[in-house]
Design an enzyme around this catalytic site. Structure first.
Site, PDB file in Angstrom:
ATOM      1  N   HIS A 164      45.413 -10.134  13.495  1.00  0.00           N
ATOM      2  CA  HIS A 164      45.907  -9.058  14.363  1.00  0.00           C
ATOM      3  C   HIS A 164      46.381  -7.891  13.501  1.00  0.00           C
ATOM      4  O   HIS A 164      47.018  -8.130  12.481  1.00  0.00           O
ATOM      5  CB  HIS A 164      47.081  -9.576  15.212  1.00  0.00           C
ATOM      6  N   ASP A 186       7.078  -8.884  11.777  1.00  0.00           N
ATOM      7  CA  ASP A 186       6.625  -8.144  12.959  1.00  0.00           C
ATOM      8  C   ASP A 186       5.185  -8.468  13.353  1.00  0.00           C
ATOM      9  O   ASP A 186       4.788  -8.226  14.488  1.00  0.00           O
ATOM     10  CB  ASP A 186       6.701  -6.628  12.699  1.00  0.00           C
ATOM     11  N   GLY A 213      14.631   4.759  21.077  1.00  0.00           N
ATOM     12  CA  GLY A 213      14.963   5.894  21.944  1.00  0.00           C
ATOM     13  C   GLY A 213      16.458   6.144  21.994  1.00  0.00           C
ATOM     14  O   GLY A 213      16.913   7.290  21.900  1.00  0.00           O
ATOM     15  N   LYS A 245      19.863   4.401  10.202  1.00  0.00           N
ATOM     16  CA  LYS A 245      21.301   4.122  10.144  1.00  0.00           C
ATOM     17  C   LYS A 245      22.041   5.197   9.357  1.00  0.00           C
ATOM     18  O   LYS A 245      23.182   5.531   9.661  1.00  0.00           O
ATOM     19  CB  LYS A 245      21.562   2.743   9.542  1.00  0.00           C
ATOM     20  N   VAL A 248       5.881   9.076  31.670  1.00  0.00           N
ATOM     21  CA  VAL A 248       5.275  10.330  31.229  1.00  0.00           C
ATOM     22  C   VAL A 248       3.777  10.093  31.187  1.00  0.00           C
ATOM     23  O   VAL A 248       3.315   9.156  30.546  1.00  0.00           O
ATOM     24  CB  VAL A 248       5.811  10.730  29.828  1.00  0.00           C
ATOM     25  N   THR A 308       8.592  -0.845   6.489  1.00  0.00           N
ATOM     26  CA  THR A 308       9.061   0.054   7.544  1.00  0.00           C
ATOM     27  C   THR A 308      10.570   0.165   7.484  1.00  0.00           C
ATOM     28  O   THR A 308      11.150   1.260   7.556  1.00  0.00           O
ATOM     29  CB  THR A 308       8.671  -0.541   8.924  1.00  0.00           C
ATOM     30  N   LYS A 310       0.809  -1.232   0.000  1.00  0.00           N
ATOM     31  CA  LYS A 310       0.000   0.000   0.000  1.00  0.00           C
ATOM     32  C   LYS A 310       0.835   1.273   0.000  1.00  0.00           C
ATOM     33  O   LYS A 310       0.338   2.342  -0.338  1.00  0.00           O
ATOM     34  CB  LYS A 310      -0.974  -0.011   1.173  1.00  0.00           C
ATOM     35  N   ARG A 311       2.098   1.169   0.383  1.00  0.00           N
ATOM     36  CA  ARG A 311       2.990   2.327   0.286  1.00  0.00           C
ATOM     37  C   ARG A 311       3.338   2.597  -1.170  1.00  0.00           C
ATOM     38  O   ARG A 311       3.308   1.677  -1.994  1.00  0.00           O
ATOM     39  CB  ARG A 311       4.329   1.978   0.945  1.00  0.00           C
TER      40      ARG A 311
END
Ligand code: FAD
Ligand code: NAI
Length: 468
Positions: free
Chosen positions: A447, A315, A187, A53, A239, A43, A36-37
């Site tokens: 190394h 998700d 956050g 990022k 909050v 996302t 639909k986007r």
């Protein structure tokens, strides 16, 4: 009337949906996606992983130019922030990625259909919103509709001054004071971006710790580092309201357990208290697809819902809300539909917070092992003792390896440090192959590199690290 018949129609083109469609097409299934986007990638590519990022990267370079380059003998003067240009840089990164998905869908002959999908019956999807409604007929449906921002009762997200991550990646001006609700991944990542660009950032967290679910020792050290960088934390606090009637926003902050409210003023409030599965308008209740008490689509071990032929991934189902988890589920369900044995190993899903330093982990935390009653050994190695980190001036953080006390099998690896997100791949591969800490300790590491700290932490499991 159904206009065409597919083996598979995937609803949603986030990392779950588009990867599922590509794999299904590779396996010879006639596949379509409905999105639909206006652009593909969900996302993650449009408003999540990729833009955040890009801003983390750019703001890190900005801070580096202002603070660290001089110490390496590179004089650049005081860097000037051109925020619109930084946003353009971010948008260009997004555009490149979403066009990449469009290209891959075309290349693999996946029919990409723009519009909103609604399942009208098993095997039938109505698509609206882009010209006349049409009905797609298909043998199988994969729901990959992702997630949406979680909201708090009584606090309105106006996406102007009280914003979700969607707007926090696109602010037109650096807020003088940014109040973040929630010390989770969003956050801390977006809080870091705006702090580096000049905001005074306060993070209010309901729990008595940041990043719930992460190994507590690692999270505590991470919090100290972020505090040193200038972020203020208000833990065990909530909050309860944001008054937006004046020039400044006034947030009422109370102890989590209740009590007197204090007012914190801010120019922008970022709501980052989690995400919720997104199934709006899909028609699931009408066709009887079952959801759990958190609104997630319930699936079995083959990702099939209670309605045969309807599957779900990413998700919108249970598990960590991560792009690579959604991708792996997309591949697994495509392989199952293609007649193969699709599988996701949920014990080995890396988790990365892309701040500076980064926090990356895979497997169990100490708290989880204690709760499960599993006896374990711990090996730790700090980056202050790693040659490359010293010379790079990135000595914050450490590697922590948890191994089974009897078998020595690695149960969890946690890395707090520069580039931890890249280093965690070694840990995931080792765990996928059932490595012991000795296997990692005896693997030759180049190394001077940061991953030598992983080897040293593995040596430390049996108290034989060399450089400590
Ligand atoms: P989504 O990516 O949400 O895609 C779902 C798609 O379905 C959307 O495009 C939507 O438009 C479409 N859709 C929904 N309903 C319909 C319908 N009815 N018809 C047609 N289309 C529909 N994860 C990481 O692993 N690493 C990160 O660095 C990271 N950073 C993030 C940063 C932010 C700010 C946010 C918000 C999230 C981040 N995530 C990250 C999480 C990651 O974005 C999600 O886990 C991932 O996108 C989930 O993929 P998905 O395919 O399940 O759903
Ligand atoms: P989150 O679940 O990571 O963190 C939310 C935080 O808000 C938690 O610490 C929680 O205790 C706190 N909280 C909840 N209610 C609260 C309240 N009333 N007051 C104060 N604090 C409260 O959710 P976030 O950060 O919004 O991210 C959503 C999802 O997106 C995550 O699940 C994550 O997996 C994904 N994501 C992944 C990223 C990555 O992999 N790097 C980056 C960004 C997002």
């Amino acid at each position: 009337m159904a206009e065409s018949a597919y083996d598979l129609v995937v609803i949603g083109t986030g990392p779950g949906g588009y990867v599922c469609a590509l794999r299904a097409a590779q396996l010879g299934l006639k596949t379509a996606v409905v999105e639909k986007r206006a652009t593909y990638g969900g996302t993650c590519l449009n408003v999540g992983c990729i833009p955040s990022k890009a801003l983390l990267h750019a703001s890190e370079r900005y801070e580096e130019a202002g603070h660290d380059l001089g110490r390496m003998g590179i004089k650049v003067g005081s860097p000037q922030l051109d925020l619109p240009a930084m946003m353009k840089f971010k948008d260009a990164g997004v555009e490149g990625n979403v066009k990449g998905v469009e290209f891959l869908l075309k290349k693999n002959k996946v029919h990409a259909i723009q519009g909103t999908g609604r399942i009208v019956a098993p095997g039938k999807i109505e698509v609206t919103g882009n010209g006349a409604a049409r009905v797609l007929a298909t043998k199988n449906i994969v729901i990959a509709t992702g997630s949406d921002v979680a909201r708090l009762k009584g606090i309105d997200i106006d996406e102007k001054r009280v914003v979700s991550s969607d707007t926090a990646i696109a602010l037109g001006k650096v807020p003088e004071r940014l109040l973040v609700i929630g010390a989770g991944v969003i956050g801390l990542e977006l809080g870091s971006v705006w702090r580096r660009l000049g905001s005074k950032v306060t993070v209010v967290e309901f729990l008595d710790r940041i990043l719930p679910g992460t190994d507590l020792e690692v999270a505590k050290q991470f919090q100290r580092i972020l505090q040193k960088q200038g972020i203020t934390f208000r833990l065990s606090s909530k909050v309860t309201a944001v008054d937006n009637s004046g020039k400044s926003l006034k947030a009422s902050v109370e102890p989590a357990s209740g009590g007197a409210a204090e007012v914190i003023e801010a120019d922008v409030v970022l709501m980052a208290v989690g995400r919720v599965p997104y199934t709006e308008g899909l028609g699931l209740s009408e066709i009887g697809v079952r959801l759990d008490n958190r609104g997630r689509v319930i699936v079995d071990e083959n990702f099939q819902t209670n309605v045969p032929g309807i599957y779900a991934i990413g998700d919108v189902i249970t598990g960590p809300m991560l792009a690579h988890k959604a991708e792996d589920e997309g591949v697994a369900v495509a392989e199952i539909l293609g007649g193969h044995a699709g599988h996701v190993n949920y014990d080995v899903i890396p988790n990365v917070v892309y701040t500076f330093p980064e926090l990356a982990s895979v497997g169990k935390s100490e708290e989880e092992l204690k709760e499960a009653g599993i006896a374990y050994k711990v090996g730790k190695f700090p980056f202050t003792a790693n040659g490359r980190a010293k010379v790079n001036m990135t000595t914050d953080g450490f590697v922590k390896i948890l191994a089974d006390a009897k078998s020595d099998r690695v149960l969890g690896i946690h890395i707090l440090g520069a580039d931890a997100g890249n280093m965690i791949a070694e840990a995931a591969v080792a765990m996928e192959f059932g490595a012991s800490s000795e296997d990692i300790a005896r693997t030759c590491h180049a190394h001077p590199t940061l991953p030598e700290a992983v080897k040293e932490a593995a040596l430390a499991v049996d108290k034989r690290s060399i450089h400590m």
